[in-house]
Design a protein around this motif. Structure first.
Motif, PDB file in Angstrom:
ATOM      1  N   SER A 182      19.255  16.195  40.481  1.00  0.00           N
ATOM      2  CA  SER A 182      20.372  16.807  39.754  1.00  0.00           C
ATOM      3  C   SER A 182      20.114  16.755  38.256  1.00  0.00           C
ATOM      4  O   SER A 182      19.509  15.805  37.747  1.00  0.00           O
ATOM      5  CB  SER A 182      21.679  16.068  40.070  1.00  0.00           C
ATOM      6  OG  SER A 182      22.745  16.559  39.275  1.00  0.00           O
ATOM      7  N   GLU A 188      27.683  12.577  37.353  1.00  0.00           N
ATOM      8  CA  GLU A 188      27.652  11.778  38.579  1.00  0.00           C
ATOM      9  C   GLU A 188      27.928  10.305  38.293  1.00  0.00           C
ATOM     10  O   GLU A 188      28.688   9.643  39.014  1.00  0.00           O
ATOM     11  CB  GLU A 188      26.294  11.934  39.274  1.00  0.00           C
ATOM     12  CG  GLU A 188      25.990  13.341  39.757  1.00  0.00           C
ATOM     13  CD  GLU A 188      26.933  13.813  40.838  1.00  0.00           C
ATOM     14  OE1 GLU A 188      27.593  12.975  41.470  1.00  0.00           O
ATOM     15  OE2 GLU A 188      27.016  15.038  41.054  1.00  0.00           O
ATOM     16  N   ASN A 191      31.578   9.733  37.328  1.00  0.00           N
ATOM     17  CA  ASN A 191      32.498   9.931  38.451  1.00  0.00           C
ATOM     18  C   ASN A 191      32.338   8.881  39.545  1.00  0.00           C
ATOM     19  O   ASN A 191      33.135   8.847  40.485  1.00  0.00           O
ATOM     20  CB  ASN A 191      32.288  11.315  39.074  1.00  0.00           C
ATOM     21  CG  ASN A 191      32.994  12.404  38.289  1.00  0.00           C
ATOM     22  OD1 ASN A 191      33.845  12.121  37.452  1.00  0.00           O
ATOM     23  ND2 ASN A 191      32.628  13.644  38.535  1.00  0.00           N
ATOM     24  N   ASP A 192      31.318   8.043  39.446  1.00  0.00           N
ATOM     25  CA  ASP A 192      31.029   7.082  40.515  1.00  0.00           C
ATOM     26  C   ASP A 192      30.693   5.718  39.911  1.00  0.00           C
ATOM     27  O   ASP A 192      29.566   5.230  40.024  1.00  0.00           O
ATOM     28  CB  ASP A 192      29.856   7.600  41.367  1.00  0.00           C
ATOM     29  CG  ASP A 192      29.559   6.707  42.571  1.00  0.00           C
ATOM     30  OD1 ASP A 192      30.491   6.048  43.067  1.00  0.00           O
ATOM     31  OD2 ASP A 192      28.392   6.667  42.991  1.00  0.00           O
ATOM     32  N   TRP A 200      23.013  10.004  44.092  1.00  0.00           N
ATOM     33  CA  TRP A 200      23.800  11.059  43.453  1.00  0.00           C
ATOM     34  C   TRP A 200      23.265  12.476  43.696  1.00  0.00           C
ATOM     35  O   TRP A 200      23.089  13.265  42.768  1.00  0.00           O
ATOM     36  CB  TRP A 200      23.925  10.791  41.953  1.00  0.00           C
ATOM     37  CG  TRP A 200      24.640   9.502  41.666  1.00  0.00           C
ATOM     38  CD1 TRP A 200      25.908   9.168  42.028  1.00  0.00           C
ATOM     39  CD2 TRP A 200      24.118   8.368  40.932  1.00  0.00           C
ATOM     40  NE1 TRP A 200      26.218   7.894  41.576  1.00  0.00           N
ATOM     41  CE2 TRP A 200      25.141   7.381  40.906  1.00  0.00           C
ATOM     42  CE3 TRP A 200      22.905   8.098  40.307  1.00  0.00           C
ATOM     43  CZ2 TRP A 200      24.970   6.156  40.271  1.00  0.00           C
ATOM     44  CZ3 TRP A 200      22.742   6.878  39.674  1.00  0.00           C
ATOM     45  CH2 TRP A 200      23.760   5.928  39.660  1.00  0.00           C
ATOM     46  N   PRO A 202      23.684  16.307  44.626  1.00  0.00           N
ATOM     47  CA  PRO A 202      24.803  17.206  44.315  1.00  0.00           C
ATOM     48  C   PRO A 202      25.740  17.350  45.508  1.00  0.00           C
ATOM     49  O   PRO A 202      25.292  17.480  46.650  1.00  0.00           O
ATOM     50  CB  PRO A 202      24.110  18.538  43.994  1.00  0.00           C
ATOM     51  CG  PRO A 202      22.727  18.159  43.597  1.00  0.00           C
ATOM     52  CD  PRO A 202      22.378  16.954  44.407  1.00  0.00           C
ATOM     53  N   ARG A 203      27.036  17.331  45.225  1.00  0.00           N
ATOM     54  CA  ARG A 203      28.030  17.550  46.270  1.00  0.00           C
ATOM     55  C   ARG A 203      28.452  19.017  46.255  1.00  0.00           C
ATOM     56  O   ARG A 203      28.597  19.610  45.174  1.00  0.00           O
ATOM     57  CB  ARG A 203      29.233  16.641  46.034  1.00  0.00           C
ATOM     58  CG  ARG A 203      28.982  15.188  46.414  1.00  0.00           C
ATOM     59  CD  ARG A 203      29.998  14.267  45.788  1.00  0.00           C
ATOM     60  NE  ARG A 203      29.743  14.106  44.369  1.00  0.00           N
ATOM     61  CZ  ARG A 203      30.603  13.568  43.511  1.00  0.00           C
ATOM     62  NH1 ARG A 203      31.784  13.163  43.946  1.00  0.00           N
ATOM     63  NH2 ARG A 203      30.311  13.444  42.229  1.00  0.00           N
ATOM     64  N   ASN A 212      33.964  15.915  34.719  1.00  0.00           N
ATOM     65  CA  ASN A 212      33.089  16.991  35.192  1.00  0.00           C
ATOM     66  C   ASN A 212      33.522  18.379  34.717  1.00  0.00           C
ATOM     67  O   ASN A 212      32.882  19.373  35.046  1.00  0.00           O
ATOM     68  CB  ASN A 212      32.960  16.974  36.723  1.00  0.00           C
ATOM     69  CG  ASN A 212      34.260  17.233  37.456  1.00  0.00           C
ATOM     70  OD1 ASN A 212      35.136  17.942  36.970  1.00  0.00           O
ATOM     71  ND2 ASN A 212      34.405  16.646  38.638  1.00  0.00           N
TER      72      ASN A 212
END
Length: 332
Positions: A182, A188, A191-192, A200, A202-203, A212
């Motif tokens: 990514s 990432e 957010n985590d 990490w 990509p979602r 984000n």
């Protein structure tokens, strides 16, 4: 006619800016005309570093080849680039003079330690954009990971070229083979904080958040606004979008191309309200939109209820094609 030609030219320029993710000028992007794939995003660095064209056609080289050489630790010990083999790697472009960089570094130190304590093979390589070696040393003293020597300007420049860095802070995440996971390592990590999603990947679908929201400016984004205020209420909306997002992600990954569209779900909060105000969207929910910030364009579908059947009928792929032709967009 002159006005129409000017408008068409303006739209074409905006599409090119968006396609090649240009954020500032001057920018020089090299493209393989036979495939349409980007060869190098940082053409200006190429011209500066290789004025005689000895490395033409300037195609991307493996990370291991570009990073090869001595790396520093802040305890004055050194390591070799080969020590990164078999590790997940974060390539961290940052500088002490940049306030967002310093904020991210503080968070990243905690994430790095958390991942290492969990027994994961993870390393970070700092690529400095500081303005002096003294500033580099001061900043690097706060970091527990590796760095490219400040004096090795050629290697720092080649890493910038390899990943087309146009702004800092940027954290590039690589897998154990040196392939990119990514470009959005910064998002990432923020957010985590507990690093549950390491490394990490990509979602397909993201919940819109303050950390984000910067990705909304990187190209077209599908945003589904829903009536949700509590934690967990966005899950049904994510599950609705997930299949088409995964399908598009797999298609472009197979072609080794970047996603043409990012997917978000947004509930009722300050971030969603700000986005609605900025893009002049109605207050309806559910509200299905495609937003293209760089082109100052939006595509809106207001429906009473979005069901799986309704979602299938929308044909996102067709919508993408039509949006690229700009037949029905509302321009701000």
């Amino acid at each position: 006619p002159a006005g129409l030609l000017l408008m068409k030219r303006r739209l074409m320029v905006m599409k090119l800016w968006n396609k090649y993710k240009v954020t500032s000028i001057p920018s020089l992007v090299f493209v393989d005309a036979s495939t349409g794939k980007v060869v190098c995003r940082n053409g200006l660095l190429v011209v500066r570093d290789d004025p005689k064209g000895l490395e033409f056609p300037w195609g991307p080289k493996p990370f291991a080849e570009v990073v090869a050489g001595p790396l520093l630790r802040n305890n004055r010990q050194t390591a070799d680039g080969t020590s990164l083999e078999g590790h997940y790697v974060g390539v961290y472009f940052s500088a002490h003079w940049c306030p967002p960089c310093r904020s991210l570094t503080r968070v990243l130190v905690e994430s790095y330690q958390t991942v290492k304590e969990a027994g994961q093979k993870f390393e970070i390589v700092f690529v400095s954009a500081d303005r002096s070696e003294e500033s580099f040393k001061q900043y690097f003293s706060e970091m527990p990971w590796l760095a490219v020597p400040y004096s090795d300007e050629g290697r720092r420049s080649r890493l910038n070229r390899l990943y087309g860095i146009q702004g800092i802070p940027t954290l590039i995440l690589l897998d154990t083979e040196g392939h990119m996971i990514s470009r959005q390592g910064r998002v990432e990590v923020l957010n985590d904080p507990e690093c549950r999603l390491f490394p990490w990947h990509p979602r397909p679908v993201l919940e819109l958040s303050e950390s984000n929201a910067v990705q909304l400016h990187e190209g077209p984004c599908l945003v589904l606004f829903v009536d949700a205020e509590e934690e967990g209420e966005l899950e049904p909306a994510k599950e609705l979008i997930q299949p088409i997002a995964e399908k598009i992600m797999a298609k472009y990954k197979a072609k080794e191309e970047e996603m043409p569209l990012l997917f978000f779900v947004a509930g009722e909060d300050d971030m969603s309200d700000s986005l609605r105000d900025y893009t002049n969207l109605p207050e309806a929910a559910p509200l299905l939109t495609i937003l293209d910030m760089s082109a100052r364009a939006k595509y809106v579908r207001d429906v009473e209820e979005i069901t799986p059947a309704e979602w299938s009928s929308l044909s996102t792929t067709s919508w993408l094609k039509s949006s690229n032709q700009s037949p029905s967009k509302e321009e701000d």
